[in-house]
Scaffold this motif. Sequence first.
Motif, mmCIF file in Angstrom:
data_model
loop_
_atom_site.group_PDB
_atom_site.id
_atom_site.type_symbol
_atom_site.label_atom_id
_atom_site.label_comp_id
_atom_site.label_asym_id
_atom_site.label_seq_id
_atom_site.Cartn_x
_atom_site.Cartn_y
_atom_site.Cartn_z
ATOM 1 N N HIS A 136 0.838 -1.191 0.000
ATOM 2 C CA HIS A 136 0.000 0.000 0.000
ATOM 3 C C HIS A 136 0.876 1.246 0.000
ATOM 4 O O HIS A 136 2.069 1.193 0.306
ATOM 5 C CB HIS A 136 -0.926 0.035 1.228
ATOM 6 N N VAL A 137 0.251 2.369 -0.311
ATOM 7 C CA VAL A 137 0.906 3.678 -0.205
ATOM 8 C C VAL A 137 0.078 4.517 0.758
ATOM 9 O O VAL A 137 -1.143 4.603 0.627
ATOM 10 C CB VAL A 137 1.033 4.368 -1.577
ATOM 11 N N VAL A 138 0.758 5.110 1.726
ATOM 12 C CA VAL A 138 0.088 5.884 2.777
ATOM 13 C C VAL A 138 0.179 7.369 2.446
ATOM 14 O O VAL A 138 1.227 7.855 2.010
ATOM 15 C CB VAL A 138 0.747 5.620 4.155
ATOM 16 N N ASP A 139 -0.912 8.093 2.684
ATOM 17 C CA ASP A 139 -0.879 9.540 2.506
ATOM 18 C C ASP A 139 -1.898 10.186 3.438
ATOM 19 O O ASP A 139 -2.999 9.658 3.614
ATOM 20 C CB ASP A 139 -1.174 9.933 1.055
ATOM 21 N N ILE A 140 -1.508 11.323 4.025
ATOM 22 C CA ILE A 140 -2.411 12.008 4.954
ATOM 23 C C ILE A 140 -3.415 12.895 4.234
ATOM 24 O O ILE A 140 -4.358 13.388 4.853
ATOM 25 C CB ILE A 140 -1.623 12.847 5.985
ATOM 26 N N ASN A 141 -3.230 13.109 2.942
ATOM 27 C CA ASN A 141 -4.162 13.926 2.162
ATOM 28 C C ASN A 141 -5.442 13.122 1.899
ATOM 29 O O ASN A 141 -5.416 12.132 1.171
ATOM 30 C CB ASN A 141 -3.513 14.330 0.842
ATOM 31 N N PRO A 142 -6.575 13.519 2.480
ATOM 32 C CA PRO A 142 -7.806 12.724 2.332
ATOM 33 C C PRO A 142 -8.303 12.632 0.897
ATOM 34 O O PRO A 142 -9.045 11.696 0.565
ATOM 35 C CB PRO A 142 -8.808 13.465 3.223
ATOM 36 N N TYR A 143 -7.913 13.572 0.041
ATOM 37 C CA TYR A 143 -8.377 13.544 -1.342
ATOM 38 C C TYR A 143 -7.668 12.457 -2.157
ATOM 39 O O TYR A 143 -8.129 12.094 -3.238
ATOM 40 C CB TYR A 143 -8.170 14.910 -2.001
ATOM 41 N N LYS A 144 -6.544 11.948 -1.647
ATOM 42 C CA LYS A 144 -5.833 10.862 -2.334
ATOM 43 C C LYS A 144 -6.268 9.493 -1.846
ATOM 44 O O LYS A 144 -6.125 8.494 -2.562
ATOM 45 C CB LYS A 144 -4.316 11.015 -2.123
ATOM 46 N N GLN A 145 -6.767 9.428 -0.642
ATOM 47 C CA GLN A 145 -7.122 8.139 -0.032
ATOM 48 C C GLN A 145 -8.269 7.471 -0.781
ATOM 49 O O GLN A 145 -9.231 8.120 -1.181
ATOM 50 C CB GLN A 145 -7.473 8.354 1.444
ATOM 51 N N GLY A 146 -8.130 6.155 -0.988
ATOM 52 C CA GLY A 146 -9.129 5.412 -1.750
ATOM 53 C C GLY A 146 -8.863 5.403 -3.241
ATOM 54 O O GLY A 146 -9.543 4.702 -3.993
ATOM 55 N N LYS A 147 -7.888 6.184 -3.680
ATOM 56 C CA LYS A 147 -7.475 6.172 -5.092
ATOM 57 C C LYS A 147 -6.288 5.215 -5.247
ATOM 58 O O LYS A 147 -5.857 4.588 -4.286
ATOM 59 C CB LYS A 147 -7.106 7.585 -5.540
ATOM 60 N N PHE A 148 -5.731 5.122 -6.477
ATOM 61 C CA PHE A 148 -4.701 4.127 -6.761
ATOM 62 C C PHE A 148 -3.499 4.751 -7.465
ATOM 63 O O PHE A 148 -3.645 5.702 -8.232
ATOM 64 C CB PHE A 148 -5.297 2.995 -7.601
#
Length: 362
Positions: A301-313
Motif C-alpha cells: 500500500h501507499v500511505v498519505d495524509i491527504n484525504p483527497y488521495k485516499q481510496g485512489k490508486f
Amino acid sequence: MLLPSRQEAEAWPVGNLRLAFCPACGFIQNELFDPDLIDYTQPYEESQAFSATFARFATALANRLIDSYDIRHKDVFEIGCGKGDFLKLVCELGANRGLGIDPAFTEGRLETTADVRVLNEFFSERTTHLTGDLITCVHTLEHIQAVGDFMKLIRQSADHRAGSVVFVEVPDTMRILSEGAFWDIYYEHCSYFTLGSLGRLLRASGFHLLSLETAYDDQYLLVEATASSNGPDAHFPGEDDLDQVAKRVGTFSDAAYAAIRSWERRLEDAEAAGKRVVVWAASSKGVSFLTTLEGGRTVSHVVDINPYKQGKFMPGTGQEIVAPEFLRTSPPDLVIVMNPIYLEEIRADLTRLGLAPEVVAV
C-alpha cells in the motif's frame, strides 16, 4: 492523478525521459517531453497543505514575503496556484486580495475569509494583463517546457504594476544530481533548475534579482525579483555552479542506477523474508520510485495524509492509497518515506497508532 480503480491505474500510460544538459547556462530538460501526454484538467491532486511540517514552512515563507515587501492590503496574483493553498495563506496573513490561475483548480476546495478567487485555466498571452503587487509562481515552472517564453509572459504581467515583486519556487536539481535521486525525475517535470540556471533565466527575462537561495532542507530554490532596477544586479552565493553541475551531470546516471539497484535488492530481501512494505507519500516521488523499480509492485500500500488521495490508486503500479489509520489493521514491517524532511512527523503518526516498524527514508 486521482485514479479511481486499480485496473485504470495499472494501465496508465507512461512516457520516456532523456535529460539534456546545456553547459553554457546549466539548464536541464527532458528532450523527449510531449506536452500532449499531460492533462492538468483531469482530477489532479498536488496539495501539501495537510502536512504540519510543510504548513510551518509555507507560513514562514508567506510572512517573509509580506514583511519584506510590505504586501498588506494589496493585490496578489499566483500563476499555477494549484488548489490555492499558498495564495490563501498570503492573503489571510496580509489582509490581501488574491487572484489565482490554474487549470487543475477544483471548485469548492478554497475555503477562506480573504478576498480570493481563482480562474480555472492556463496562464497564457491572453491573461498577461492580470497582475499584482506580488506575483507568485510556486512549483509550476518545472512543469513548463518553453520556460523562456513563459518567463516573458510573467514579465509582461509584472510590467502592468510598477514595483511588482515576482517570487518563483522550484525544486533544486543540484540535490537531485548529488543524491542520484531517481525518484525526483518524472514526466510532469520537464525542466530542471539549479541556483545558477534559475538566476540566469530570470535575468535573461529582464528581471532584477532581489534574493536567490535554497530552502526546505535544500530541496527548493527560491528567487525574488522585480522588473524595475535602480542599480547593478546583485550576485548570490552558489550561482557560479556551471562546473559543479557539469560534474554532477557526469556522475548522475551511475549514481541513479546504483540507487535503483540498492532499492531493488532491499525490496527483494523484504519479500523473501515475508515482510510487509508500504511507501509513505502518494506523491510524484512515490509514483516515480515505484514505477522505476522492478519490485515496485511488491509494495502492498501507499500511505498519505491527504484525504483527497485516499481510496485512489497509484498510477503505473496500482497500489491503493490509504490513510495512516489503515496501518492499525495491517501493520507494516518496513515503511519507506519518500521525503526525509517528514521523518519526524511520520514517526509521530506511527507512534500515535501504536506501531513500531522499521522506517527508512529515500
